[in-house]
Design an enzyme around this catalytic site. Structure first.
Site, short mmCIF file in Angstrom:
data_model
loop_
_atom_site.label_atom_id
_atom_site.label_comp_id
_atom_site.label_asym_id
_atom_site.label_seq_id
_atom_site.Cartn_x
_atom_site.Cartn_y
_atom_site.Cartn_z
N ASP A 1 3.15 2.23 2.61
CA ASP A 1 3.67 3.21 1.63
C ASP A 1 4.10 4.55 2.63
O ASP A 1 3.40 4.96 3.08
CB ASP A 1 2.63 3.60 0.64
CG ASP A 1 3.36 4.31 -0.54
OD1 ASP A 1 4.57 4.00 -0.85
OD2 ASP A 1 2.43 4.96 -1.29
N SER B 1 -4.77 -0.12 -2.09
CA SER B 1 -5.40 0.00 -3.37
C SER B 1 -6.27 -0.83 -3.98
O SER B 1 -6.25 -2.11 -4.00
CB SER B 1 -4.27 -0.04 -4.39
OG SER B 1 -3.20 0.73 -4.21
N THR B 2 -7.55 -0.34 -4.54
CA THR B 2 -8.52 -1.18 -4.84
C THR B 2 -8.08 -1.89 -5.84
O THR B 2 -7.25 -1.53 -6.94
CB THR B 2 -9.81 -0.44 -5.35
OG1 THR B 2 -9.40 0.39 -6.47
CG2 THR B 2 -10.36 0.28 -4.18
N HIS C 1 -5.46 8.71 -3.90
CA HIS C 1 -5.08 8.82 -5.27
C HIS C 1 -6.22 8.08 -6.27
O HIS C 1 -6.61 6.87 -6.12
CB HIS C 1 -4.03 8.65 -5.61
CG HIS C 1 -2.96 9.02 -4.90
ND1 HIS C 1 -1.54 9.02 -4.83
CD2 HIS C 1 -3.05 10.48 -4.01
CE1 HIS C 1 -0.87 10.11 -4.20
NE2 HIS C 1 -1.68 10.48 -3.67
N ASN D 1 -7.25 6.76 -10.23
CA ASN D 1 -6.42 6.35 -11.39
C ASN D 1 -7.60 6.11 -12.28
O ASN D 1 -8.45 5.44 -12.25
CB ASN D 1 -5.60 5.00 -11.11
CG ASN D 1 -4.53 5.18 -9.98
OD1 ASN D 1 -3.45 6.00 -10.30
ND2 ASN D 1 -4.74 4.75 -8.85
N ARG E 1 -2.40 6.15 -17.56
CA ARG E 1 -3.09 5.87 -16.59
C ARG E 1 -2.88 7.37 -15.84
O ARG E 1 -2.03 7.81 -15.48
CB ARG E 1 -2.38 5.04 -15.52
CG ARG E 1 -3.02 4.94 -14.30
CD ARG E 1 -2.46 4.00 -13.23
NE ARG E 1 -1.01 4.24 -12.99
CZ ARG E 1 -0.65 4.62 -11.88
NH1 ARG E 1 -1.40 4.48 -10.55
NH2 ARG E 1 0.88 4.60 -11.52
N HIS F 1 -2.95 9.69 -12.92
CA HIS F 1 -2.74 9.31 -11.49
C HIS F 1 -3.45 10.71 -10.92
O HIS F 1 -2.66 11.69 -11.01
CB HIS F 1 -1.34 9.08 -11.17
CG HIS F 1 -1.00 8.99 -9.86
ND1 HIS F 1 0.00 9.49 -9.26
CD2 HIS F 1 -1.50 7.84 -8.98
CE1 HIS F 1 -0.03 9.18 -7.97
NE2 HIS F 1 -0.85 7.99 -7.80
#
Lengths: 503, 64
Positions: A94, A101-102, A156, A158, A243, A245
């Site tokens: 990214d 990302s988990t 980040h 979520n 969601r 963020h």
């Protein structure tokens, strides 16, 4: 009643290649490719790479109800490596970083486990890359958020929220928490990156990220970063869910820091969803400035200006939130964050606030910033160094090195919430409590027949037209309880699709 | 606010009780110092060789 706070953590890792000039995008791609290829060799099942499906992505959509001009799915990046792992996670390039990302987790404890598994995946990737890199070259990866030269990269969070919650209320009530939670979520930083602020004024601060926030609310994530990000991309049924963020936090290595960061935030969000924070006005007069003041304040005693003229410290704000949370637990229950996890969370939250107030060095075995501060100040005293010495900056960076044996975080010996066996298992196995279970198990069984995956769908290629998409719009469907028997009964993906009625 | 004060007083009382049952602070302090010394010894073994070059060359662009 607040809905279950399904949550996940995305981490952009810092990356360097030693021994050669390099482009960070190429190095990140090489790192992830090396890991995925090594997995494929282990599975000896040919091509195990499953690509990400961007069809439903729209990061330009704004929670306040408008779309940014020119916003589109990030097709431009699809040529980059983008893998979906059998633990339900996404592992990809990214911008110019490897990002993990988990999978979707159903509580804060699970998020800690799959976040820690991510660190191990990066460490294994470094080993795998070592086998293909020329002699004398090595990739090193850091789980931090700043290069100490004014460049930041994010971690980040979520959280799943009920779409019915008015966004304005959400933004105004969560902001005081984001500012004040830094006292236990910070990963610590030697010095400051802000112009004109030297080590005399800020020798050490609580967080990596605070200095990179300039706005209160907004859509940006790379410049003019806002405390509350308005990206509106639920990756689920958009009629029912939002969601949130969250871009304001640090990447944590300490499991207790991660647990409190996502756990307390999930609990505060539940209270906002149930409108239980009405009447508790913690609105700050200048949230962006306050955010920085908290990060710079090692005394934890600097009062912040409130909008109504009062003055409160970050600690006092957290005590107020804790009091509300205890009452909330009594009156409404803790189902939305998991009852057992919620109780543990309240106990740890209180113990940490108390220790911060009385003797914060006693938290060196629990919180990142305290562990780092104790290590760096001890080193400084032993070697009689000034706060501006490069060695202290080097210690700061190396705290975040993910390589076993090199990580100074590991040397600090912080409290664990999981055994290493559990972490290793989470590298390849998904959580059982969310749709990540269906995604992960399908990839374990039938990777060769999955053409693409996404947070809210799996696309099967059975070798016959057309491709078949299995939608997963409900984050809490597709759990082990829902699909384990079905997956055991099906020997082929065709049988699965027939049973699901998708053929 | 009054309730918060009360709760904080309660938790202070609780921790006072705990303090009575643990060794005197000096002993605890000695143990912590020994642990920190051990940590600092270990750090010297693994710390990157050229700190200045290491810190200078760590540049990350294009993050969120």
């Amino acid at each position: 009643m607040a809905i279950r706070k399904v949550l996940g953590i995305e981490t952009e890792y810092g990356i360097i290649l030693r021994g050669a000039d390099s482009n960070p995008i190429t190095v990140s791609s090489l790192l992830i490719n090396a890991y995925v290829s090594a997995l494929a060799r282990q599975a000896s099942a040919g091509n195990n790479k499953v690509g990400w499906d961007f069809e439903d992505e729209s990061p330009g959509r704004d929670a306040r109800g408008f779309a940014r001009e020119g916003a589109m799915a990030p097709e431009i990046e699809t040529h980059l490596v983008n893998a979906v792992l059998t633990n339900g996670a996404r592992y990809y390039v990214d911008h110019a970083h490897p990002e993990y990302s988990t999978p979707e987790c159903s509580d804060a404890l699970e998020a800690v486990l799959w976040d820690k598994a991510g660190e191990r995946i990066l460490a294994r990737s470094i080993e795998a890359a070592g086998e293909v890199l020329p002699a004398g070259q090595e990739i090193v990866v850091y789980k931090n958020n700043s290069d100490r030269k004014g460049n930041s990269y994010g971690c980040h969070e979520n959280y799943l929220l009920d779409r019915a919650v008015p966004f304005a209320r959400l933004a105004s009530q969560i902001t005081p928490h984001f500012v004040s939670r830094q006292i236990y979520t910070g990963a610590g930083k030697v010095g400051s990156e802000a112009a004109g602020i030297g080590p005399d004024r800020v020798p050490f601060q609580l967080t990596q990220r605070a200095e990179f926030f300039e706005e209160e609310v907004g859509l940006e994530t790379t410049l003019k970063r806002p405390l509350v990000n308005t990206r509106d991309e639920p990756h689920s049924d958009s009629q029912r869910y939002r969601r949130l963020h969250v871009i304001v936090g640090d990447a944590n290595l300490a499991e207790i820091s991660t647990f409190l960061k996502v756990g307390v935030t999930a609990l505060v969000l539940s209270m906002i969803e149930d409108d239980e924070l009405a009447g508790l006005d913690l609105t700050l007069a200048a949230p962006v400035q306050a955010h920085r003041i908290v990060s710079y304040d090692l005394s934890l005693a600097t009062p912040l200006e409130m909008a109504d003229g009062r003055r409160m410290t970050a600690l006092e704000m957290q005590w107020e939130l804790l009091d509300r949370a205890k009452k909330y637990a009594e009156s409404r229950g803790l189902e939305s964050v998991g009852v057992e996890v919620g109780r543990d969370l309240l106990d740890r939250w209180e113990a940490v606030l108390h220790a911060l107030e009385t003797d914060y060095l006693s938290l060196a075995g629990q919180l990142d910033w305290v562990a780092k501060y104790q290590m760096v100040s001890g080193y400084r005293e032993r070697h009689h160094l000034g706060w501006g010495d490069h060695k202290l900056a080097a210690l700061d960076l190396q705290y975040h090195d993910v390589r076993p044996g090199r990580s100074l975080y590991e040397k600090c010996g912080l409290e664990r919430l999981f055994t290493e066996e559990a972490v290793v298992s989470a590298i390849t196995n998904p959580p059982t409590t969310t749709r990540a279970y269906f995604r992960g198990r399908c990839l374990q069984k039938w990777a060769g027949s999955i053409a693409a995956a996404n947070w809210d769908s799996l696309v099967f290629d059975l070798g016959t037209d057309p491709l078949r998409r299995v939608p997963m719009m409900e984050p809490l469907r597709g759990t082990a309880a829902h699909v384990d028997r079905l997956l055991q009964q099906c020997e082929t993906p065709a049988q699965l699709l027939e049973a699901l009625g998708s053929t | 606010m009054a309730e918060r004060e009360q709760k904080r007083k309660q938790s202070t009382t609780r921790s006072d009780e705990v303090v009575e049952t643990v060794p005197p602070t000096t002993k605890q302090g000695d143990k912590l110092k020994a642990e920190l010394d051990e940590l600092l010894d270990e750090i010297d073994e693994v710390l990157e060789d050229n700190a200045e070059e290491f810190v200078r060359s760590y540049v990350q662009k294009g993050g969120q």
